[in-house]
Design a protein around this motif. Structure first.
Motif: not given
Length: 146
Positions: A37-46, A130-134
């Motif tokens: 929860k504390w990771s901004p990158a995790s929050q953006a990817f979720l 893979e999820i973020e790019l394609n």
């Protein structure tokens, strides 16, 4: 010890119900999501991961995701799990650290997402990329493996 046993005897759902890890044997793929929860990158990817989960499982569940929490406390863990449609290794279960340590080369940072088959064979070591790019091509390639 089998791959599924390494996840522990029980997993927890977003509505705090415990379920046997053996239920994962029914799936074609098991995704391990390392996040917090504390990771901004995790929050953006979720949200992207949730969308991928819904698309890949449309019509038939073939992929179950297990949340490997890197949260700093149980409250954050519960809040994060409640946002998702998948399972998690319970926060207080020490096996989450054991599992992480065994596969840490696959988790270079937060978030990370890897996919295994139920025997523990690695299918995709960089699912996040893979999820973020394609996403569409990645999803189609996984569906072809079913």
């Amino acid at each position: 010890m089998s791959f599924l046993e390494k996840l522990g005897p029980k997993l927890i759902t977003g509505d705090k119900k415990l379920t046997s890890t053996t239920t994962l044997a029914e799936q074609k793929f098991i995704g391990i999501y390392l996040g917090s929860k504390w990771s901004p990158a995790s929050q953006a990817f979720l949200p992207k991961l949730i969308d991928f989960y819904k698309v890949i499982n449309e019509g038939e569940t073939v992929l179950e995701i297990v949340y490997l929490s890197w949260d700093s406390g149980e409250k954050d863990f519960v809040e994060e799990l409640e946002r998702t449609p998948w399972l998690a290794i319970p926060f207080k279960q020490k096996l989450r650290f054991t599992f992480y340590n065994e596969f840490k080369e696959l988790f270079p940072g937060l978030p990370s997402f890897v996919i295994f088959d139920t025997s523990g064979e690695l299918i995709e070591g960089n699912g996040r990329r893979e999820i973020e790019l394609n996403n569409e091509e990645f999803t189609e390639n996984l569906k072809k493996m079913i």
